[in-house]
Design a protein around this motif. Structure first.
Motif, PDB file in Angstrom:
ATOM      1  N   TYR A 230       0.814  -1.216   0.000  1.00 48.57           N
ATOM      2  CA  TYR A 230       0.000   0.000   0.000  1.00 48.57           C
ATOM      3  C   TYR A 230       0.849   1.268   0.000  1.00 48.57           C
ATOM      4  O   TYR A 230       0.415   2.300  -0.524  1.00 48.57           O
TER       5      TYR A 230
ATOM      6  N   TYR B   7      -0.890   3.313  -2.998  1.00 51.83           N
ATOM      7  CA  TYR B   7      -1.725   4.493  -2.743  1.00 51.83           C
ATOM      8  C   TYR B   7      -1.258   5.728  -3.524  1.00 51.83           C
ATOM      9  O   TYR B   7      -2.073   6.409  -4.150  1.00 51.83           O
TER      10      TYR B   7
ATOM     11  N   ARG C  22      -2.145   5.133  -7.334  1.00 44.70           N
ATOM     12  CA  ARG C  22      -3.549   5.296  -7.708  1.00 44.70           C
ATOM     13  C   ARG C  22      -3.977   6.762  -7.607  1.00 44.70           C
ATOM     14  O   ARG C  22      -4.817   7.221  -8.386  1.00 44.70           O
ATOM     15  N   ALA C  23      -3.379   7.497  -6.660  1.00 47.57           N
ATOM     16  CA  ALA C  23      -3.681   8.924  -6.557  1.00 47.57           C
ATOM     17  C   ALA C  23      -3.208   9.663  -7.804  1.00 47.57           C
ATOM     18  O   ALA C  23      -3.898  10.554  -8.326  1.00 47.57           O
TER      19      ALA C  23
ATOM     20  N   ARG D 169      -7.468   7.959  -9.149  1.00 46.56           N
ATOM     21  CA  ARG D 169      -8.388   6.924  -8.683  1.00 46.56           C
ATOM     22  C   ARG D 169      -8.107   6.567  -7.228  1.00 46.56           C
ATOM     23  O   ARG D 169      -7.802   5.428  -6.895  1.00 46.56           O
ATOM     24  N   GLU D 170      -8.214   7.543  -6.327  1.00 47.80           N
ATOM     25  CA  GLU D 170      -7.976   7.282  -4.912  1.00 47.80           C
ATOM     26  C   GLU D 170      -9.029   6.353  -4.311  1.00 47.80           C
ATOM     27  O   GLU D 170      -8.845   5.837  -3.214  1.00 47.80           O
ATOM     28  N   ASP D 171     -10.127   6.144  -5.028  1.00 45.06           N
ATOM     29  CA  ASP D 171     -11.182   5.252  -4.550  1.00 45.06           C
ATOM     30  C   ASP D 171     -10.918   3.794  -4.888  1.00 45.06           C
ATOM     31  O   ASP D 171     -11.604   2.894  -4.392  1.00 45.06           O
TER      32      ASP D 171
ATOM     33  N   ARG E  67      -9.587   0.444  -4.540  1.00 41.41           N
ATOM     34  CA  ARG E  67      -8.892  -0.455  -3.618  1.00 41.41           C
ATOM     35  C   ARG E  67      -8.095  -1.501  -4.404  1.00 41.41           C
ATOM     36  O   ARG E  67      -8.375  -1.743  -5.575  1.00 41.41           O
TER      37      ARG E  67
END
Length: 370
Positions: free
Chosen positions: A295, A299, A302-303, A307-309, A311
């Motif tokens: 992670y 994290y 993806r940010a 796309r911070e949403d 998972r």
């Protein structure tokens, strides 16, 4: 001060009371639980009484004590034995124990099984509220399963869990699969040694535990498949390596041809020699990668993709939708994803069908010459 928990034993149970005296009981051949007629000064005295009762049973000399000593089986006692006797994966056992401790035992622990009614179950279910629908559904499903076993054991005549649909929950957050440009951005934002992990999670629909335990011997470049035979989980801080959760999880996953050169490059550049070498090890190069380590890289990636949403498990969902969009049948999706029931795979097919309006619009653009 509450009584100390019962000791785990092969026969009977011991519990120290607040008075410091010891209580003993056992499950007899008739399926009932019998308490000792009195408490004991020491645990050794209580164990001696249990040993004497067990000897009577083994020699076929046991007879039921007077009815005054009979104790009805409580949900707490029965659920403890049910969990102990169940052949479960360590992570599943931990999950069930957490549900029992937090949601079921506070209400039902001292309630005799025969006193559980549809009304009392319905009252408990209502009291849980709707703030955690998935956890409540899991708790209800576990309660229904335990009491179903009690029916089979002829301890109760019928299952009091009669609320229709209570064991199912709607997904609280609707998953939005990643687009191909978003996947490309996420991969670019990851450290080189973990980029293939993102690609296999998304294009092959593999779980984190399967990827973290993937070894050189599991890759068949000649036939273009990844052989999923094991998975890794962490239970109370301990690493547990075992077979996948279900038999269906043991499978060969065909790798899309455009990924095969990347798989080969990863084996050459980021995987240690030897059949047992992990593809995605921890920083020490030999132990299994932890989710917390992943992670820290995922994290920010993806940010950067906006796309911070998303998972990590949603990458598997993305891969499932991509496979469904190719026209894969329900059975083919189940085989690729390692599902043992059609329900989950069917969800991905529904998502793929949701693109029908987009396809229709694209057809119109073709007709308009756009």
């Amino acid at each position: 001060m509450p009584p100390k928990p019962r000791r785990k034993r092969s026969f009977g149970g011991l519990r120290q009371l607040p008075s410091k005296r010891w209580q003993a009981n056992y499950t007899a051949p008739d399926g009932l639980i019998y308490n000792a007629p009195h408490t004991f000064d020491t645990s050794l005295d209580a164990e001696a009484w249990l040993a004497a009762e067990r000897r009577k049973i083994s020699m076929d000399l046991w007879v039921p004590p007077s009815e005054a000593l009979v104790k009805p089986v409580t949900f707490g006692e029965y659920s403890y034995r049910w969990l102990e006797d169940r052949p479960l994966k360590p992570r599943t056992r931990q999950h069930y124990q957490a549900i029992l401790d937090s949601l079921l035992l506070p209400t039902f622990e001292d309630v005799a099984l025969k006193h559980l009614t549809p009304a009392s179950v319905r009252r408990w279910y209502t009291d849980q509220g709707a703030s955690r629908p998935t956890y409540r559904a899991h708790a209800y499903g576990l309660l229904r399963t335990i009491l179903g076993t009690a029916v089979t054991d002829e301890i109760i005549s019928s299952n009091p869990c009669t609320i229709r649909g209570a064991g199912a929950s709607k997904r609280a957050v609707k998953i939005k699969p990643a687009t191909l440009p978003e996947l490309e951005a996420i991969v670019a934002g990851m450290p080189e040694r973990l980029r293939l992990m993102v690609l296999l999670a998304s294009w092959c629909g593999m779980r984190f535990g399967e990827l973290a335990e993937l070894r050189r011997q599991d890759i068949d470049l000649k036939h273009g498949v990844v052989r999923v035979r094991r998975g890794v989980t962490r239970v109370k801080g301990q690493v547990v390596i075992g077979t996948p959760k279900t038999t269906a999880g043991i499978r060969d996953v065909a790798v899309p041809p455009h990924l095969l050169p990347l798989v080969e490059a990863h084996l050459n550049e980021h995987t240690a020699p030897g059949r047992e070498a992990l593809l995605f090890p921890a920083d020490d190069g030999t132990s299994n990668l932890a989710t917390s380590t992943l992670y820290r890289a995922y994290y920010p990636a993806r940010a950067a993709a906006g796309r911070e949403d998303l998972r990590w498990h949603d990458l598997r969902h993305t891969g499932a939708v991509l496979a469904a969009q190719t026209g894969a049948t329900l059975a083919e999706l189940m085989g690729r994803l390692g599902h043992s029931s059609p329900a989950a795979a069917l969800r991905y097919q529904h998502v793929a069908r949701g693109r029908d309006a987009e396809i229709a619009e694209a057809l119109s653009r073709i007709a308009r010459g756009e």
